[in-house]
Design a protein around this motif. Structure first.
Motif, PDB file in Angstrom:
ATOM      1  N   VAL A 216      41.113  47.217  21.698  1.00 46.60           N
ATOM      2  CA  VAL A 216      40.119  47.211  20.196  1.00 46.60           C
ATOM      3  C   VAL A 216      39.288  48.878  20.028  1.00 46.60           C
ATOM      4  O   VAL A 216      40.007  49.622  19.641  1.00 46.60           O
ATOM      5  N   SER A 217      38.288  48.598  21.368  1.00 45.52           N
ATOM      6  CA  SER A 217      38.124  50.189  21.407  1.00 45.52           C
ATOM      7  C   SER A 217      38.019  50.683  21.489  1.00 45.52           C
ATOM      8  O   SER A 217      37.661  52.089  21.483  1.00 45.52           O
ATOM      9  N   GLY A 218      39.923  50.749  22.125  1.00 48.28           N
ATOM     10  CA  GLY A 218      40.308  51.946  22.749  1.00 48.28           C
ATOM     11  C   GLY A 218      39.941  53.153  23.792  1.00 48.28           C
ATOM     12  O   GLY A 218      39.099  54.109  23.838  1.00 48.28           O
ATOM     13  N   ASP A 219      39.980  51.958  24.808  1.00 45.67           N
ATOM     14  CA  ASP A 219      38.479  52.776  25.791  1.00 45.67           C
ATOM     15  C   ASP A 219      39.498  52.948  27.414  1.00 45.67           C
ATOM     16  O   ASP A 219      39.479  51.510  27.814  1.00 45.67           O
ATOM     17  N   PRO A 220      40.858  53.765  27.235  1.00 47.81           N
ATOM     18  CA  PRO A 220      41.641  53.855  28.406  1.00 47.81           C
ATOM     19  C   PRO A 220      41.322  53.635  29.811  1.00 47.81           C
ATOM     20  O   PRO A 220      41.118  53.423  31.267  1.00 47.81           O
ATOM     21  N   ALA A 221      39.465  54.389  30.203  1.00 48.33           N
ATOM     22  CA  ALA A 221      38.762  54.292  30.947  1.00 48.33           C
ATOM     23  C   ALA A 221      38.800  52.763  31.443  1.00 48.33           C
ATOM     24  O   ALA A 221      38.474  52.595  32.764  1.00 48.33           O
ATOM     25  N   HIS A 222      38.541  52.448  30.483  1.00 48.95           N
ATOM     26  CA  HIS A 222      37.925  51.005  30.828  1.00 48.95           C
ATOM     27  C   HIS A 222      38.599  49.869  31.535  1.00 48.95           C
ATOM     28  O   HIS A 222      38.836  49.081  32.150  1.00 48.95           O
ATOM     29  N   LEU A 223      40.223  50.409  30.885  1.00 51.30           N
ATOM     30  CA  LEU A 223      41.470  50.033  31.345  1.00 51.30           C
ATOM     31  C   LEU A 223      41.682  49.827  32.501  1.00 51.30           C
ATOM     32  O   LEU A 223      41.911  49.093  33.387  1.00 51.30           O
ATOM     33  N   ASN A 224      41.816  51.665  32.888  1.00 50.36           N
ATOM     34  CA  ASN A 224      41.981  51.345  34.531  1.00 50.36           C
ATOM     35  C   ASN A 224      41.239  50.966  35.160  1.00 50.36           C
ATOM     36  O   ASN A 224      41.544  50.573  36.900  1.00 50.36           O
ATOM     37  N   GLU A 225      39.520  51.151  35.319  1.00 49.74           N
ATOM     38  CA  GLU A 225      38.672  51.029  35.981  1.00 49.74           C
ATOM     39  C   GLU A 225      39.069  49.116  35.860  1.00 49.74           C
ATOM     40  O   GLU A 225      38.605  48.671  37.288  1.00 49.74           O
ATOM     41  N   HIS A 226      38.935  47.906  35.412  1.00 47.32           N
ATOM     42  CA  HIS A 226      39.494  47.194  34.874  1.00 47.32           C
ATOM     43  C   HIS A 226      40.709  46.217  35.186  1.00 47.32           C
ATOM     44  O   HIS A 226      40.108  44.892  35.373  1.00 47.32           O
ATOM     45  N   HIS A 227      41.083  46.773  34.511  1.00 49.25           N
ATOM     46  CA  HIS A 227      42.344  45.329  34.027  1.00 49.25           C
ATOM     47  C   HIS A 227      43.780  46.635  35.341  1.00 49.25           C
ATOM     48  O   HIS A 227      44.475  45.727  35.165  1.00 49.25           O
ATOM     49  N   VAL A 228      43.857  47.972  35.896  1.00 52.92           N
ATOM     50  CA  VAL A 228      45.161  47.867  36.203  1.00 52.92           C
ATOM     51  C   VAL A 228      44.564  47.827  38.069  1.00 52.92           C
ATOM     52  O   VAL A 228      44.296  47.895  38.884  1.00 52.92           O
ATOM     53  N   LYS A 229      46.673  47.050  38.774  1.00 54.76           N
ATOM     54  CA  LYS A 229      46.117  46.585  39.701  1.00 54.76           C
ATOM     55  C   LYS A 229      47.147  47.751  40.458  1.00 54.76           C
ATOM     56  O   LYS A 229      48.564  47.437  39.277  1.00 54.76           O
ATOM     57  N   SER A 230      47.546  48.097  41.770  1.00 55.15           N
ATOM     58  CA  SER A 230      48.599  48.847  42.030  1.00 55.15           C
ATOM     59  C   SER A 230      48.946  48.252  42.725  1.00 55.15           C
ATOM     60  O   SER A 230      49.260  47.946  43.681  1.00 55.15           O
ATOM     61  N   PHE A 231      50.448  48.416  42.992  1.00 57.26           N
ATOM     62  CA  PHE A 231      51.530  47.992  44.145  1.00 57.26           C
ATOM     63  C   PHE A 231      52.386  48.796  44.692  1.00 57.26           C
ATOM     64  O   PHE A 231      53.384  49.607  44.388  1.00 57.26           O
ATOM     65  N   ARG A 232      52.241  49.008  46.063  1.00 53.30           N
ATOM     66  CA  ARG A 232      53.516  49.322  46.638  1.00 53.30           C
ATOM     67  C   ARG A 232      54.843  49.133  47.357  1.00 53.30           C
ATOM     68  O   ARG A 232      54.942  48.181  46.843  1.00 53.30           O
ATOM     69  N   PRO A 233      55.347  50.187  47.166  1.00 50.48           N
ATOM     70  CA  PRO A 233      56.770  49.604  47.682  1.00 50.48           C
ATOM     71  C   PRO A 233      57.275  48.446  49.063  1.00 50.48           C
ATOM     72  O   PRO A 233      56.239  48.479  49.429  1.00 50.48           O
ATOM     73  N   GLN A 234      57.424  47.412  48.694  1.00 51.07           N
ATOM     74  CA  GLN A 234      58.099  46.396  49.434  1.00 51.07           C
ATOM     75  C   GLN A 234      58.782  46.720  50.841  1.00 51.07           C
ATOM     76  O   GLN A 234      59.392  47.374  50.438  1.00 51.07           O
ATOM     77  N   ASN A 235      58.025  46.328  52.176  1.00 49.47           N
ATOM     78  CA  ASN A 235      58.548  46.877  52.449  1.00 49.47           C
ATOM     79  C   ASN A 235      60.129  46.378  53.562  1.00 49.47           C
ATOM     80  O   ASN A 235      60.440  45.351  52.804  1.00 49.47           O
TER      81      ASN A 235
END
Length: 235
Positions: A216-235
């Motif tokens: 709602v606030s339109g804060d993409p930096a906050h999304l990246n910092e608090h909500h994004v999780k990174s997943f590498r390929p499965q070996n």
């Protein structure tokens, strides 16, 4: 795909449609993320799959639809431009898919509205480019379907901004509220030599309110910092 070039020339882009459908288990997606994707088949709302051209957005989306129809059954309907996989027909004894291909840009909204009237369990939209399509997919996500939509985007947060930029042209600020309430998950996929690297936003009961506030606030930096999780390929 046909398009006009200079001097009244008409060019066509021809794409082969694979007959073999991709399996989720063979895409080398990290097992923790794979578990979440499998579980989305029991939910209703919106899944956004972002990425650049050639990064496997459609492959992942089609593999998910195939898994849901095999596991849970029901009806899936696609709205595509162009059709990239041959999904039409029976996917399993209890799951069936109908594919529709968009010929003109203005047909997106009409096609998605028609799909909703058929009451499928799953809707696949690829790829969202217009305000009309964005408006209709958000409406579909509130109507008892699981909607999976692909969109060209540079990051997970940019995937959110891209869909809102389009949807707000038609729905105004309420688009943010709908996305915050109905989002099931966001995947942003980058295909590298070792497999798909995926940044994911997966709101749960604890993080839903915080996620919605970021939308709602339109804060993409906050999304990246608090909500994004990174997943590498499965070996």
């Amino acid at each position: 795909t046909r398009f006009k070039a200079a001097e009244d020339m008409v060019w066509a882009a021809i794409r082969a449609v694979p007959l073999d459908l991709p399996d989720l288990e063979n895409l080398r997606i990290h097992e923790d993320l794979l578990k979440a994707i499998r579980g989305w088949g029991r939910q209703r709302g919106l899944v956004l799959v972002g990425g650049r051209t050639g990064d496997g957005k459609t492959t992942t989306s089609v593999a998910a639809i195939k898994y849901y129809l095999e596991t849970f059954g029901g009806l899936a309907i696609t709205c595509e431009d162009p059709v990239e996989y041959q999904l039409q027909g029976a996917i399993s004894p209890k799951g069936y898919c109908l594919q529709t291909e968009i010929k003109e840009e203005e047909d997106w909204a009409k096609s998605i509205r028609g799909i909703m009237r058929r009451r499928p369990e799953y809707i696949l939209i690829g790829e969202v480019r217009s305000p009309d399509a964005a408006e209709q997919l958000l409406k579909a996500a509130t109507s008892g379907h699981l909607v999976i939509a692909t969109i060209h985007a540079a990051s997970a947060a940019d995937t959110v901004q891209a869909i809102l930029h389009l949807a707000e042209n038609r729905l105004g600020p309420i688009a943010r509220s709908i996305l915050g309430d109905r989002l099931v998950g966001i995947l942003h996929q980058t295909l590298r030599t070792d497999g798909p690297h995926v940044d994911a936003i997966i709101p749960d009961k604890r993080s839903r309110d915080q996620f919605k506030a970021s939308i709602v606030s339109g804060d993409p930096a906050h999304l990246n910092e608090h909500h994004v999780k990174s997943f590498r390929p499965q070996n």
